[in-house]
Design a protein around this motif. Structure first.
Motif, PDB file in Angstrom:
ATOM      1  N   VAL A 231       0.732  -1.029  -0.010  1.00 50.29           N
ATOM      2  CA  VAL A 231       0.129  -0.232  -0.166  1.00 50.29           C
ATOM      3  C   VAL A 231       0.913   1.167   0.230  1.00 50.29           C
ATOM      4  CG1 VAL A 231      -1.759  -1.324   1.111  1.00 50.29           C
ATOM      5  CG2 VAL A 231      -0.274   0.233   2.608  1.00 50.29           C
ATOM      6  N   ALA A 232       0.384   2.482  -0.611  1.00 48.53           N
ATOM      7  CA  ALA A 232       1.225   3.559  -0.512  1.00 48.53           C
ATOM      8  C   ALA A 232       1.799   3.826   0.357  1.00 48.53           C
ATOM      9  CB  ALA A 232       0.149   4.713  -1.151  1.00 48.53           C
ATOM     10  N   GLY A 233       1.421   4.029   1.694  1.00 44.28           N
ATOM     11  CA  GLY A 233       1.944   4.633   2.718  1.00 44.28           C
ATOM     12  C   GLY A 233       3.121   3.629   3.177  1.00 44.28           C
ATOM     13  N   GLU A 234       3.074   2.446   3.070  1.00 43.07           N
ATOM     14  CA  GLU A 234       3.975   1.482   3.535  1.00 43.07           C
ATOM     15  C   GLU A 234       5.333   1.615   2.348  1.00 43.07           C
ATOM     16  OE1 GLU A 234       4.104  -3.440   4.061  1.00 43.07           O
ATOM     17  OE2 GLU A 234       2.680  -2.289   2.730  1.00 43.07           O
ATOM     18  N   ILE A 235       4.827   1.870   1.168  1.00 45.48           N
ATOM     19  CA  ILE A 235       5.993   2.281  -0.068  1.00 45.48           C
ATOM     20  C   ILE A 235       6.725   3.385   0.477  1.00 45.48           C
ATOM     21  CG2 ILE A 235       6.492   2.551  -2.295  1.00 45.48           C
ATOM     22  CD1 ILE A 235       3.680   0.993  -3.189  1.00 45.48           C
ATOM     23  N   ALA A 236       5.935   4.375   0.775  1.00 44.66           N
ATOM     24  CA  ALA A 236       6.632   5.686   1.190  1.00 44.66           C
ATOM     25  C   ALA A 236       7.529   5.502   2.288  1.00 44.66           C
ATOM     26  CB  ALA A 236       5.554   6.687   1.560  1.00 44.66           C
ATOM     27  N   THR A 237       6.919   4.793   3.337  1.00 41.33           N
ATOM     28  CA  THR A 237       7.900   4.669   4.656  1.00 41.33           C
ATOM     29  C   THR A 237       9.133   3.716   4.544  1.00 41.33           C
ATOM     30  OG1 THR A 237       5.898   4.718   6.043  1.00 41.33           O
ATOM     31  CG2 THR A 237       7.687   3.624   6.837  1.00 41.33           C
ATOM     32  N   THR A 238       8.978   2.823   3.762  1.00 30.02           N
ATOM     33  CA  THR A 238      10.130   1.971   3.407  1.00 30.02           C
ATOM     34  C   THR A 238      10.930   2.541   2.532  1.00 30.02           C
ATOM     35  OG1 THR A 238       8.372   0.082   3.161  1.00 30.02           O
ATOM     36  CG2 THR A 238      10.750  -0.217   2.250  1.00 30.02           C
ATOM     37  N   LEU A 239      10.666   3.424   1.591  1.00 31.44           N
ATOM     38  CA  LEU A 239      11.803   4.128   0.914  1.00 31.44           C
ATOM     39  C   LEU A 239      12.132   5.519   1.428  1.00 31.44           C
ATOM     40  CD1 LEU A 239      10.678   3.179  -2.733  1.00 31.44           C
ATOM     41  CD2 LEU A 239      12.188   2.242  -1.113  1.00 31.44           C
ATOM     42  N   ASP A 240      11.656   5.846   2.800  1.00 31.14           N
ATOM     43  CA  ASP A 240      11.914   7.085   3.321  1.00 31.14           C
ATOM     44  C   ASP A 240      11.504   8.325   2.146  1.00 31.14           C
ATOM     45  OD1 ASP A 240      12.459   8.713   5.347  1.00 31.14           O
ATOM     46  OD2 ASP A 240      14.926   8.824   4.944  1.00 31.14           O
TER      47      ASP A 240
END
Lengths: 123, 123
Positions: free
Chosen positions: A34-43
């Motif tokens: 999910v979008a937020g998870e991608i953003a968090t993972t890649l900072d």
DNA sequence: GCAACATTTCAATAATAGTTGTAATATTGC
DNA sequence: GCAATATTACAACTATTATTGAAATGTTGC
């Protein structure tokens, strides 16, 4: 495959952020993220990530599915393979030995090669 | 393969002109083409073509060899294959069935697939 | 309905890339 | 050496893309 589709795909992979996203989602396979998870993972800040996810989705490199309040993204590996096929159409004008010679210098790990040829059992 | 190399390769293929150049040179194989011939064939002004050829050469997507007063360019297919391998590293986290499923939707013509797998006779 | 959360849209700014003509460089054949 | 040719470097301009925070949209659980 038309030229615009191909350039759009390559344009999608020409930014570090988007390349990271695609590789991450290739790794995740059908599960996607999910979008937020991608953003968090890649900072990467959510607004910026949203911008890139939108571009990649419009390029059809990602698919998106609504999941409650989340947006789940998945890599479109099929489109990437089609794009590669477009790139090497009429390779060496049907001169197989030349093709083999040109590829000889590749430091490519064998890992991906069987994957790419999985659906080409025929000659 | 590092990220910068990969983004640079994709950036190279993200313009219509450069995509045409690469496909043209893939078609020409080991023969390659000289700069002016490429510019004439694709109907692009020489200065602009020189700009793009330089970018592609710096990205190592093309190789260049001086030939008298001419510059002969050739496509670096090996680098492209390495880049594709980088893109699909750890695909589906080692879940082969998922990989096959994700690729199933591909409208990819079979033409390129035997080419890509030429040097992977082993399993 | 409302507070909390996920994601996107918007608008402003910063950064990068593309195109063009002119001039420079380098090579050839005489 | 010199004119002709192939290609590139430069500089000016235009166009596109990336990043950011604040506000808007949509969804959930109560």
């Amino acid at each position: 495959m038309d030229k615009l589709t191909a350039t759009t795909v390559f344009e999608s992979l020409s930014s570090g952020v988007r390349l990271d996203v695609f590789r991450l989602l290739v790794k995740k396979g059908l599960d996607g993220m999910v979008a937020g998870e991608i953003a968090t993972t890649l900072d990467v800040p959510p607004t910026n990530m949203s911008f890139h996810l939108k571009a990649m989705t419009q390029a059809r490199l990602l698919s998106v599915e609504q999941e409650g309040r989340y947006q789940r993204y998945r890599a479109n590996i099929a489109l990437m393979l089609d794009t590669i096929a477009y790139l090497t159409e009429e390779c060496c004008s049907g001169n197989p030995q030349q093709c083999i010679d040109m590829r000889a210098a590749s430091a490519c790990s064998p890992s991906v090669l069987p994957l790419i040829s999985t659906n080409s059992t025929k000659t």
